[in-house]
Structure formats: structure tokens, C-alpha cells
Design a protein around this motif. Sequence first.
Motif, mmCIF file in Angstrom:
data_model
loop_
_atom_site.group_PDB
_atom_site.id
_atom_site.type_symbol
_atom_site.label_atom_id
_atom_site.label_comp_id
_atom_site.label_asym_id
_atom_site.label_seq_id
_atom_site.Cartn_x
_atom_site.Cartn_y
_atom_site.Cartn_z
ATOM 1 N N ILE A 138 0.856 -1.240 0.020
ATOM 2 C CA ILE A 138 0.005 0.081 -0.077
ATOM 3 C C ILE A 138 0.787 1.410 -0.037
ATOM 4 C CG2 ILE A 138 -1.774 -1.256 1.186
ATOM 5 C CD1 ILE A 138 -0.847 0.090 3.831
ATOM 6 N N ASN A 139 0.357 2.362 -0.430
ATOM 7 C CA ASN A 139 1.083 3.635 -0.408
ATOM 8 C C ASN A 139 0.559 4.424 0.853
ATOM 9 O OD1 ASN A 139 -1.389 4.870 -0.900
ATOM 10 N ND2 ASN A 139 -0.799 6.137 -2.708
ATOM 11 N N GLY A 140 1.135 5.570 1.067
ATOM 12 C CA GLY A 140 1.170 5.948 2.374
ATOM 13 C C GLY A 140 -0.169 6.643 2.665
ATOM 14 N N ASN A 141 -1.310 6.769 1.570
ATOM 15 C CA ASN A 141 -2.552 7.333 1.664
ATOM 16 C C ASN A 141 -3.520 6.391 2.228
ATOM 17 O OD1 ASN A 141 -1.570 9.917 0.692
ATOM 18 N ND2 ASN A 141 -1.583 8.736 -1.165
ATOM 19 N N VAL A 142 -3.118 5.247 2.383
ATOM 20 C CA VAL A 142 -4.063 3.922 2.758
ATOM 21 C C VAL A 142 -3.918 3.659 4.183
ATOM 22 C CG1 VAL A 142 -4.745 1.717 2.522
ATOM 23 C CG2 VAL A 142 -3.875 2.893 0.377
ATOM 24 N N THR A 143 -5.023 3.735 4.671
ATOM 25 C CA THR A 143 -5.150 3.791 6.284
ATOM 26 C C THR A 143 -4.977 2.131 6.595
ATOM 27 O OG1 THR A 143 -7.212 3.561 6.571
ATOM 28 C CG2 THR A 143 -6.476 5.699 6.583
ATOM 29 N N GLY A 144 -4.445 1.693 8.019
ATOM 30 C CA GLY A 144 -4.395 0.423 8.446
ATOM 31 C C GLY A 144 -6.020 -0.213 8.362
ATOM 32 N N ASN A 145 -6.927 0.567 8.640
ATOM 33 C CA ASN A 145 -8.333 0.171 8.640
ATOM 34 C C ASN A 145 -8.744 -0.125 7.211
ATOM 35 O OD1 ASN A 145 -8.629 0.291 11.562
ATOM 36 N ND2 ASN A 145 -9.589 2.379 11.377
ATOM 37 N N GLU A 146 -8.194 0.727 6.254
ATOM 38 C CA GLU A 146 -8.409 0.412 4.971
ATOM 39 C C GLU A 146 -7.949 -0.751 4.492
ATOM 40 O OE1 GLU A 146 -9.604 4.810 3.332
ATOM 41 O OE2 GLU A 146 -7.465 4.181 3.437
ATOM 42 N N CYS A 147 -6.506 -0.766 4.896
ATOM 43 C CA CYS A 147 -5.963 -2.400 4.531
ATOM 44 C C CYS A 147 -6.737 -3.624 4.814
ATOM 45 C CB CYS A 147 -4.304 -2.124 4.934
ATOM 46 S SG CYS A 147 -3.384 -3.570 4.490
ATOM 47 N N GLU A 148 -7.036 -3.545 6.032
ATOM 48 C CA GLU A 148 -7.644 -4.682 6.935
ATOM 49 C C GLU A 148 -9.050 -4.873 6.150
ATOM 50 O OE1 GLU A 148 -6.595 -6.757 9.082
ATOM 51 O OE2 GLU A 148 -4.630 -5.792 8.821
ATOM 52 N N MET A 149 -9.886 -3.988 5.648
ATOM 53 C CA MET A 149 -10.987 -3.974 5.107
ATOM 54 C C MET A 149 -10.669 -4.585 3.685
ATOM 55 S SD MET A 149 -13.558 -1.246 3.740
ATOM 56 C CE MET A 149 -12.502 -0.646 2.486
ATOM 57 N N ILE A 150 -9.622 -4.449 2.695
ATOM 58 C CA ILE A 150 -9.326 -4.887 1.605
ATOM 59 C C ILE A 150 -9.097 -6.455 1.777
ATOM 60 C CG2 ILE A 150 -7.809 -4.867 -0.139
ATOM 61 C CD1 ILE A 150 -10.103 -2.718 -0.280
ATOM 62 N N LYS A 151 -8.287 -6.729 2.976
ATOM 63 C CA LYS A 151 -7.983 -8.088 3.283
ATOM 64 C C LYS A 151 -9.223 -8.857 3.555
ATOM 65 C CE LYS A 151 -4.599 -9.100 5.818
ATOM 66 N NZ LYS A 151 -3.565 -8.924 7.140
ATOM 67 N N GLU A 152 -10.061 -8.162 4.443
ATOM 68 C CA GLU A 152 -11.635 -9.013 4.542
ATOM 69 C C GLU A 152 -12.382 -9.087 3.464
ATOM 70 O OE1 GLU A 152 -15.498 -8.054 7.096
ATOM 71 O OE2 GLU A 152 -14.242 -6.793 7.245
ATOM 72 N N LEU A 153 -12.357 -8.127 2.448
ATOM 73 C CA LEU A 153 -13.175 -8.157 1.288
ATOM 74 C C LEU A 153 -12.646 -9.405 0.400
ATOM 75 C CD1 LEU A 153 -15.067 -6.693 -0.833
ATOM 76 C CD2 LEU A 153 -13.390 -5.403 -1.864
ATOM 77 N N CYS A 154 -11.408 -9.778 0.194
ATOM 78 C CA CYS A 154 -10.728 -10.558 -0.652
ATOM 79 C C CYS A 154 -10.748 -12.129 0.220
ATOM 80 C CB CYS A 154 -9.357 -10.300 -0.783
ATOM 81 S SG CYS A 154 -9.172 -8.902 -1.716
ATOM 82 N N VAL A 155 -11.284 -12.226 1.234
ATOM 83 C CA VAL A 155 -11.124 -13.655 1.914
ATOM 84 C C VAL A 155 -11.976 -14.730 1.178
ATOM 85 C CG1 VAL A 155 -13.290 -13.433 3.624
ATOM 86 C CG2 VAL A 155 -11.135 -14.579 4.206
ATOM 87 N N GLY A 156 -12.967 -14.352 0.346
ATOM 88 C CA GLY A 156 -13.892 -15.063 -0.058
ATOM 89 C C GLY A 156 -12.952 -15.858 -1.231
ATOM 90 N N PHE A 157 -11.956 -15.279 -1.888
ATOM 91 C CA PHE A 157 -11.365 -16.010 -2.839
ATOM 92 C C PHE A 157 -9.642 -16.233 -2.511
ATOM 93 C CE2 PHE A 157 -11.193 -11.340 -4.069
ATOM 94 C CZ PHE A 157 -10.148 -11.341 -4.246
ATOM 95 N N SER A 158 -9.391 -15.530 -1.587
ATOM 96 C CA SER A 158 -7.895 -15.505 -1.355
ATOM 97 C C SER A 158 -7.241 -15.259 0.072
ATOM 98 C CB SER A 158 -7.135 -14.537 -2.294
ATOM 99 O OG SER A 158 -5.639 -14.532 -2.285
#
Length: 269
Positions: A138-158
Motif C-alpha cells: 500500500i502507499n502512504g495514503n491508505v490507512t491501516g483500517n482500509e488495508c484490513e478492510m481489503i483483506k476482509e473483502l478478498c477472503v472469499g477467494f484468497s
Amino acid sequence: MELSNKNIGFIGCGNMGTAMIHGILDSKLATCDHIFATVKSQENIEKKEKELGIKVSCDNAEVASKSDILFLAVKPQFMDGVLDEIKGEITNETLVISIAAGKDIKYYEEKLGDDKKIIRAMPNTPAMVKAGMMGICINGNVTGNECEMIKELCVGFSKTEVVTENLMEVVTAVSGSSPAYVFMFIEAMADAAVAGGMPRKQAYEFAAQAVYGSAKMVLETKKHPGELKDMVCSPAGTTIQAVRVLEKEGMRSAVFEAMEKCIEISRKL
């Protein structure tokens, strides 16, 4: 930033984009009316809408304008043109996630602005059976919460792991490209089983299940692969002789050299 009621866009809906959409829908983390995608030709719109149950178009800018989370699922050679189409629609709050190989975060910041939220990702084809492994940075504009949200979003396939950007080419070699190495290994084992008299369909089943089970043992027992290998190699048994031949023929070195070549080429993209 919560997933509920967030619009998710996909620029590109090929094999990988389709697998990701299926995984997100099956996980129930987003509904059809909150996912949008684009395809290159009008002929594919009806097909994809029927398959996925989402709204599909050829208008990249429109999908970008609707999206809170935007996946760029196009090949690297087409990325310049796509970014030119959508850059006016990307806000400072849009999470932009690219799965294109060889394009670093700086490239997207130069194209879209260094105030934009950029995530670089490398998924792999087992996402098509909801068993993928994906690295993201991630770049510096992405927050930790946003990063965790993307990881959660992708859990259905990866499964998803955050890495530093200097390791993204290594991710390409160890997970992005590695299914090809594993498929070759399964094919070789099955060919030998066929040579030994086993029907081919049955040979693929035995070989593939052995690889699947072995990988599951590594992940679930947390034991070192060498320790698990030693558990199979009984004194004066058949397995240690097979391992001796693999070492003699350079299996370990061949895999090492193949991955180093993959990393080298990835860095030149």
C-alpha cells in the motif's frame, strides 16, 4: 470505512476479475447491486451479466465514478489507456487496487496523483477455486483500517498478506507464477503413474490430492517442510530412494533457478 453499502468496481472482467467477483459475492460481503464491472466489447456484456448477476458495461469512466473500491484487472500493456480514461473520476477517497504485474505504486501515483489511495496486488489463479494467495502493498495514503478492510473483502477467494513493495516480484515468483510449477509436477507424477499402469484420470486424482494434502499439512501443522519430508522417509524405505533420485537430478536447484528467473523478468516489466 465499512464494507456495507460500498460500491465495488472492476475495470476488466477476465478470468481473474471474474474469480474475484464470484468470491466476493459468495462470501456475502457485498451484493450484486453494489458491484460493477467493465468488459472490452459489447458482445461480452450480456454473457457476464448473466454469469455474475451484476451490472456490466464498456464504460470504464462510469464504473470508476461509481466505485468506492476500484479493482484494475487489466493487463499491464493496457493500463496507460485505462488510467487516461478514469483519472478524472478517481477521488482522494477511492481505494484503487491494481493486479497488473510490473506496475509499481509510483507509476499509479504519477498517473493518478500522489494524493490517491493506491494498493498494488498480486493474486494467483487458485483464486478461481477460492484458494488463492495474494500479496499486497500500500502507499502512504491508505490507512491501516482500509488495508484490513481489503483483506476482509478478498477472503472469499484468497488469503492475503501485506508485504513491502520490494518483495512484490518475489510474490510473483512464489505464488503468482508458482501454480504453473505445481501443475507441471502433478502432470509429471501422473505420467509416471500411467507408465506404471494406472488409468490417467485416476492418476491425476492421486497426484493432485497428494499435493493438496501435503500443502494442507504444511499450513495446518506449522511444521518445517523438511521435518514433514523426514516423516515420510522410513529407514531403508521406498521414499528415501525416490528423494535421492530427485536430489541427484537437481529438482531443488531447478525450482530455485526457475524462481530466480521469474523474479528477474518481473523486475524488468
